[in-house]
Design an enzyme around this catalytic site. Sequence first.
Site, PDB file in Angstrom:
ATOM      1  N   LYS A   1      25.079   0.729 -22.008  1.00 15.86           N
ATOM      2  CA  LYS A   1      24.833  -0.518 -21.278  1.00 15.86           C
ATOM      3  C   LYS A   1      24.190  -0.260 -19.916  1.00 15.86           C
ATOM      4  O   LYS A   1      23.663  -1.185 -19.301  1.00 15.86           O
ATOM      5  CB  LYS A   1      26.118  -1.327 -21.128  1.00 15.86           C
ATOM      6  N   ASP A   2      24.223   1.003 -19.447  1.00 15.48           N
ATOM      7  CA  ASP A   2      23.627   1.350 -18.161  1.00 15.48           C
ATOM      8  C   ASP A   2      22.229   1.949 -18.291  1.00 15.48           C
ATOM      9  O   ASP A   2      21.650   2.393 -17.294  1.00 15.48           O
ATOM     10  CB  ASP A   2      24.517   2.360 -17.428  1.00 15.48           C
TER      11      ASP A   2
ATOM     12  N   ARG B   1      26.370 -10.847 -15.246  1.00 13.77           N
ATOM     13  CA  ARG B   1      26.863 -11.502 -16.457  1.00 13.77           C
ATOM     14  C   ARG B   1      28.308 -11.964 -16.276  1.00 13.77           C
ATOM     15  O   ARG B   1      28.642 -13.136 -16.545  1.00 13.77           O
ATOM     16  CB  ARG B   1      26.783 -10.538 -17.653  1.00 13.77           C
ATOM     17  N   ARG B   2      29.172 -11.058 -15.832  1.00 12.87           N
ATOM     18  CA  ARG B   2      30.576 -11.434 -15.658  1.00 12.87           C
ATOM     19  C   ARG B   2      30.725 -12.537 -14.625  1.00 12.87           C
ATOM     20  O   ARG B   2      31.528 -13.456 -14.801  1.00 12.87           O
ATOM     21  CB  ARG B   2      31.405 -10.202 -15.271  1.00 12.87           C
TER      22      ARG B   2
ATOM     23  N   ARG C   1      32.245  -2.633  -6.577  1.00 10.17           N
ATOM     24  CA  ARG C   1      31.663  -1.473  -7.229  1.00 10.17           C
ATOM     25  C   ARG C   1      32.574  -0.264  -7.068  1.00 10.17           C
ATOM     26  O   ARG C   1      33.583  -0.303  -6.392  1.00 10.17           O
ATOM     27  CB  ARG C   1      30.261  -1.184  -6.666  1.00 10.17           C
TER      28      ARG C   1
ATOM     29  N   ARG D   1      38.138   0.707  -8.234  1.00 12.66           N
ATOM     30  CA  ARG D   1      38.281  -0.749  -8.386  1.00 12.66           C
ATOM     31  C   ARG D   1      39.743  -1.155  -8.557  1.00 12.66           C
ATOM     32  O   ARG D   1      40.191  -2.153  -7.988  1.00 12.66           O
ATOM     33  CB  ARG D   1      37.449  -1.221  -9.576  1.00 12.66           C
TER      34      ARG D   1
ATOM     35  N   CYS E   1      17.973  -6.697 -13.901  1.00 16.42           N
ATOM     36  CA  CYS E   1      19.374  -6.534 -13.522  1.00 16.42           C
ATOM     37  C   CYS E   1      19.965  -7.817 -12.945  1.00 16.42           C
ATOM     38  O   CYS E   1      21.172  -7.930 -12.810  1.00 16.42           O
ATOM     39  CB  CYS E   1      19.515  -5.397 -12.511  1.00 16.42           C
TER      40      CYS E   1
END
Length: 301
Positions: free
Chosen positions: A82-83, A128-129, A146, A152, A237
């Site tokens: 996904k990155d 997205r989130r 981040r 986190r 992005c």
Amino acid sequence: MAQRFRLGTRGSPLALTQAGLVRDALMAAHGWDDVDIVVVSTTGDRVQDRALAEIGGKALWTKELDRALLAGEVDACVHSMKDVETIRPAEIAIAAMLPRADVRDRLIGVDTIDALPHGAVVGTSSPRRRAQLLRHRPDLEIVLFRGNIDTRLGKLATGEVAATLLAAAGLERLGRHDTGVAIETHVMLPAPAQGAIGIETLADSPALALVQAIDCPTTSICIHTERALLAALDASCHSPVGALARREGDGITLAAELLTEDGSEHVTGVIAGEDGPTLGRELAADLLARAPASVRHLFGG
């Protein structure tokens, strides 16, 4: 082997765990005694106070690994798919993917999105989130969050935010099986390629065939389907998009969602067929044709 196979990876705990999974798969497939894991520092790991989209996007996770691969310092590189940018250098090939893990997000801090207090602060760096949360709860305050998983979770523990979201796959790979509550995909579609570990090599390298031996075909076709959707959307992005392809018998079903940054408008779609990349392109065209202008302008680069 005259020289042990060299795997390039980022240095975060999750990245090292994922590299270890690839190492173990290669050793089992080829009967090797060991594989060297080479840690490469990436800009995305070093710069933690700004959103990725502001400082270069997904290339911040890959450009240093690409350089090491192109320079012959490593034989292959391990990535969270996904990155990985949608368009890759022609000299580099996505050689294999390990079996995909849990694709869902996990909510940490409360048991459900609805359980968050009115106006609660939620930390995430994902457009997205952010958009999906605000679609369900426009009263929430979303702040940039981040760092690696431990960073986190530490911020959450000190009360900087009421909740955060992390990928279930990463938490599972780090043994954090009881951290957070999984959000079902009908509530929040995951990021395209979430939960998948990919391995890249040079396109003309002998390493390509060695790595292809550990490929999971089902994972590969689903991820390439989701990446075909992204390519056709020309997403950046900044573009809030969720997508999930599933193998069902001889066919593939692809679901996707495009949103505005604040989640106030969105468009969803589902398509099924046999050729994954074609499905990705067709669903992208359908979504863009039906999307409100406020959504469409977030795509196309």
